[in-house]
Write a protein that holds these residues in place. Structure first.
Motif, mmCIF file in Angstrom:
data_model
loop_
_atom_site.group_PDB
_atom_site.id
_atom_site.type_symbol
_atom_site.label_atom_id
_atom_site.label_comp_id
_atom_site.label_asym_id
_atom_site.label_seq_id
_atom_site.Cartn_x
_atom_site.Cartn_y
_atom_site.Cartn_z
ATOM 1 N N ASP A 1 -6.876 -8.355 -18.734
ATOM 2 C CA ASP A 1 -8.260 -8.709 -18.401
ATOM 3 C C ASP A 1 -8.502 -8.640 -16.899
ATOM 4 O O ASP A 1 -9.606 -8.306 -16.451
ATOM 5 N N LYS A 2 -7.457 -8.937 -16.113
ATOM 6 C CA LYS A 2 -7.588 -8.866 -14.651
ATOM 7 C C LYS A 2 -7.961 -7.464 -14.202
ATOM 8 O O LYS A 2 -8.867 -7.280 -13.373
ATOM 9 N N VAL A 3 -7.283 -6.464 -14.749
ATOM 10 C CA VAL A 3 -7.556 -5.073 -14.375
ATOM 11 C C VAL A 3 -8.909 -4.628 -14.920
ATOM 12 O O VAL A 3 -9.677 -3.934 -14.238
ATOM 13 N N LEU A 4 -9.229 -5.028 -16.136
ATOM 14 C CA LEU A 4 -10.518 -4.664 -16.727
ATOM 15 C C LEU A 4 -11.668 -5.253 -15.920
ATOM 16 O O LEU A 4 -12.691 -4.584 -15.698
ATOM 17 N N ALA A 5 -11.515 -6.499 -15.479
ATOM 18 C CA ALA A 5 -12.561 -7.132 -14.674
ATOM 19 C C ALA A 5 -12.727 -6.405 -13.345
ATOM 20 O O ALA A 5 -13.857 -6.205 -12.867
ATOM 21 N N PHE A 6 -11.600 -5.982 -12.754
ATOM 22 C CA PHE A 6 -11.669 -5.240 -11.500
ATOM 23 C C PHE A 6 -12.409 -3.915 -11.694
ATOM 24 O O PHE A 6 -13.243 -3.529 -10.871
ATOM 25 N N LEU B 1 -16.235 -3.675 -11.502
ATOM 26 C CA LEU B 1 -16.889 -3.768 -10.195
ATOM 27 C C LEU B 1 -16.856 -2.448 -9.432
ATOM 28 O O LEU B 1 -17.408 -2.360 -8.336
ATOM 29 N N LEU B 2 -16.217 -1.435 -9.998
ATOM 30 C CA LEU B 2 -16.050 -0.169 -9.296
ATOM 31 C C LEU B 2 -17.295 0.716 -9.423
ATOM 32 O O LEU B 2 -18.055 0.605 -10.390
ATOM 33 N N PRO B 3 -17.490 1.626 -8.463
ATOM 34 C CA PRO B 3 -18.601 2.586 -8.577
ATOM 35 C C PRO B 3 -18.339 3.573 -9.710
ATOM 36 O O PRO B 3 -17.193 3.769 -10.134
ATOM 37 N N PRO B 4 -19.388 4.227 -10.216
ATOM 38 C CA PRO B 4 -19.223 5.117 -11.378
ATOM 39 C C PRO B 4 -18.307 6.300 -11.125
ATOM 40 O O PRO B 4 -17.761 6.875 -12.060
ATOM 41 N N GLN B 5 -18.094 6.687 -9.850
ATOM 42 C CA GLN B 5 -17.237 7.836 -9.554
ATOM 43 C C GLN B 5 -15.755 7.478 -9.563
ATOM 44 O O GLN B 5 -14.898 8.359 -9.530
ATOM 45 N N ALA B 6 -15.430 6.189 -9.591
ATOM 46 C CA ALA B 6 -14.037 5.756 -9.509
ATOM 47 C C ALA B 6 -13.298 6.061 -10.809
ATOM 48 O O ALA B 6 -13.888 6.090 -11.894
ATOM 49 N N ASP C 1 4.968 -5.004 -11.023
ATOM 50 C CA ASP C 1 3.566 -5.428 -11.117
ATOM 51 C C ASP C 1 2.703 -4.219 -11.477
ATOM 52 O O ASP C 1 2.141 -3.560 -10.601
ATOM 53 N N LEU C 2 2.601 -3.941 -12.763
ATOM 54 C CA LEU C 2 1.817 -2.790 -13.209
ATOM 55 C C LEU C 2 0.327 -2.992 -12.968
ATOM 56 O O LEU C 2 -0.411 -2.016 -12.788
ATOM 57 N N ASP C 3 -0.130 -4.244 -12.956
ATOM 58 C CA ASP C 3 -1.539 -4.509 -12.629
ATOM 59 C C ASP C 3 -1.855 -4.043 -11.220
ATOM 60 O O ASP C 3 -2.912 -3.451 -10.968
ATOM 61 N N GLY C 4 -0.937 -4.309 -10.279
ATOM 62 C CA GLY C 4 -1.151 -3.890 -8.898
ATOM 63 C C GLY C 4 -1.252 -2.381 -8.768
ATOM 64 O O GLY C 4 -2.069 -1.858 -8.002
ATOM 65 N N ILE C 5 -0.424 -1.657 -9.538
ATOM 66 C CA ILE C 5 -0.469 -0.190 -9.530
ATOM 67 C C ILE C 5 -1.788 0.292 -10.122
ATOM 68 O O ILE C 5 -2.449 1.186 -9.579
ATOM 69 N N ARG C 6 -2.184 -0.306 -11.237
ATOM 70 C CA ARG C 6 -3.429 0.115 -11.890
ATOM 71 C C ARG C 6 -4.643 -0.112 -10.993
ATOM 72 O O ARG C 6 -5.539 0.740 -10.916
ATOM 73 N N ILE C 7 -4.679 -1.235 -10.310
ATOM 74 C CA ILE C 7 -5.824 -1.522 -9.440
ATOM 75 C C ILE C 7 -5.946 -0.461 -8.357
ATOM 76 O O ILE C 7 -7.048 0.022 -8.059
ATOM 77 N N GLN C 8 -4.818 -0.049 -7.775
ATOM 78 C CA GLN C 8 -4.864 0.998 -6.747
ATOM 79 C C GLN C 8 -5.249 2.353 -7.337
ATOM 80 O O GLN C 8 -5.958 3.136 -6.686
ATOM 81 N N LEU C 9 -4.795 2.634 -8.557
ATOM 82 C CA LEU C 9 -5.155 3.898 -9.203
ATOM 83 C C LEU C 9 -6.625 3.910 -9.588
ATOM 84 O O LEU C 9 -7.346 4.889 -9.351
ATOM 85 N N TYR C 10 -7.097 2.833 -10.177
ATOM 86 C CA TYR C 10 -8.470 2.769 -10.670
ATOM 87 C C TYR C 10 -9.499 2.901 -9.550
ATOM 88 O O TYR C 10 -10.603 3.405 -9.768
ATOM 89 N N ARG C 11 -9.141 2.453 -8.344
ATOM 90 C CA ARG C 11 -10.123 2.470 -7.263
ATOM 91 C C ARG C 11 -10.256 3.854 -6.619
ATOM 92 O O ARG C 11 -11.191 4.097 -5.845
ATOM 93 N N LEU C 12 -9.332 4.787 -6.924
ATOM 94 C CA LEU C 12 -9.435 6.145 -6.387
ATOM 95 C C LEU C 12 -10.590 6.885 -7.045
ATOM 96 O O LEU C 12 -10.932 6.643 -8.201
#
Length: 385
Positions: A11-16, A19-24, A66-77
């Motif tokens: 849920d932490k990653v999904l919530a993040f 909040l991202l822009p549509p191009q992320a 910490d796979l959440d930490g990796i996902r957050i960095q990937l998702y924001r690209l």
């Protein structure tokens, strides 16, 4: 079914991602969630999943990856101009035994391959390469494996499988479907002379860190001929990965490792991409995210090419040498090179057509100077053994 063992994206990653822009990327990846379950596999290009198994780590890890930490960095690209459909199917946690985890990974990878989906594994330790390799058992008769690693990982004990000895298990385990193994980026002081001798005896390919760093294009034909790419992040220098003590001051730079990942993506043979041995640090998470981004970027540039003298897209070059007549092909579309290797037997290639080995323009120029390329010679010898 093995997919039932996948843990949804948190849920932490999904919530993040909300909040991202549509191009992320986070807004464009189809995710495995608790509420909706697994995403639809139809027409998917790649599927990302994590593997938390670390009990066979050579250096025992004090904390879980910490796979959440990796996902957050990937998702924001930001997503590239891609036609790829990307899935994030969650994570495989540790089973009751290591063998249980291996079985689940093997079944998940095999299931994705059968759907023509490229798995991208983010694994705590590189021994996960072994079950990923075994997933090809009923899919391909012979497999080429490329490891981006500072070590060959043969180890000393064939019975022990760890992140430093998984290659011994792959070589000795039956059925033996490994046709060729190539290492990109080894560092001599990390490898025993016996391991280097074994690479020579088995006609495997190895490219030193300095050799590849001086000319990153050397990696392209190696990856072009690979089905599995296994990347040990310890091949990257410590300064790029958060200065963790398990990393060496020497290694690939971030730019070099991303170029290698892009070459792996461009190869239309690469069917599995694994990234292993990460440590928990913000800089490492960013590096992993960018490596994945470049691999997917490479996939968007894939072109299926098969050299032929009858095609206007290729030029055929015949180079007579003192011992052999070598035949090269150059693509006018991608400017890539191939060389014929007549000694590779049909049971290895599973086709009656001539065996074509990816190579570089430098190999062609060497042949013109009466120097038979080493990669051609090893493939030639392997065909008779």
């Amino acid at each position: 079914m093995a997919f039932d063992f996948l843990v949804p994206v948190t849920d932490k990653v999904l919530a993040f991602s909300e909040l991202l822009p549509p191009q992320a990327l986070g807004k464009n990846i189809h995710k495995h969630t608790e509420k909706k379950g697994l995403p639809v596999f139809a027409n998917a290009t790649v599927a990302i999943f994590g593997v938390l198994e670390s009990r066979n780590a050579f250096e025992k890890k004090p904390e879980k990856l910490d796979l959440d930490g990796i996902r957050i960095q990937l998702y924001r690209l930001m997503a590239g101009n891609w036609n790829s459909t990307i899935l994030d199917i969650g994570d495989v946690e540790e089973g009751d035994t290591v063998e249980d985890t291996y079985f689940v990974v093997k079944e998940i990878v095999a299931g994705l391959l059968e759907e023509n989906i490229i798995p991208i594994i983010i694994g705590a330790t590189q021994d996960i390469t072994f079950p990923a390799y075994r997933a090809f058992d009923n899919i391909r008769d012979m497999v080429n494996l490329v490891s981006i690693d500072s070590r060959f990982d043969f180890g000393e004990d064939e019975e022990l499988i760890s992140s430093h000895s998984y290659m011994s298990k792959i070589i000795t385990d039956k059925p033996n479907n490994l046709f060729n193994f190539s290492n990109i980026g080894y560092q001599s002081y990390f490898n025993a002379q016996e391991e280097m001798d074994l690479m020579e005896r088995l006609f495997f390919d190895a490219y030193r860190l300095g050799e590849v760093a001086a000319n990153i294009e050397l990696a392209e034909p190696v990856l072009r001929n690979s089905h599995i790419v296994s990347m040990d992040l310890r091949a990257i220098r410590a300064g790029e990965m958060g200065l963790h003590p398990n990393f060496s001051p020497n290694g690939f730079t971030g730019r070099e490792i991303c170029a290698i990942a892009r070459y792996a993506g461009i190869s239309d043979k690469v069917s599995l991409f694994g990234i292993y041995e990460a440590e928990n640090s913000p800089q490492a998470f960013q590096m992993i995210a960018q490596i994945i981004w470049y691999f997917i970027e490479g996939i968007s540039f894939r072109i299926k090419e098969f050299p032929s003298s009858k095609s206007e897209d290729f030029t055929k070059f015949t180079v007579p040498t003192d011992t052999e007549e070598l035949i090269f092909y150059k693509s006018h579309v991608t400017e890539r090179w191939w060389v014929e290797v007549p000694s590779i037997l049909p049971e290895h290639t599973k086709t009656n057509s001539v065996a074509l080995l990816p190579c570089t323009e430098g190999d062609y120029l060497d042949a013109c100077n009466q120097n038979i390329p080493e990669r051609w010679f090893k493939a030639y010898r392997k065909g008779f053994n």
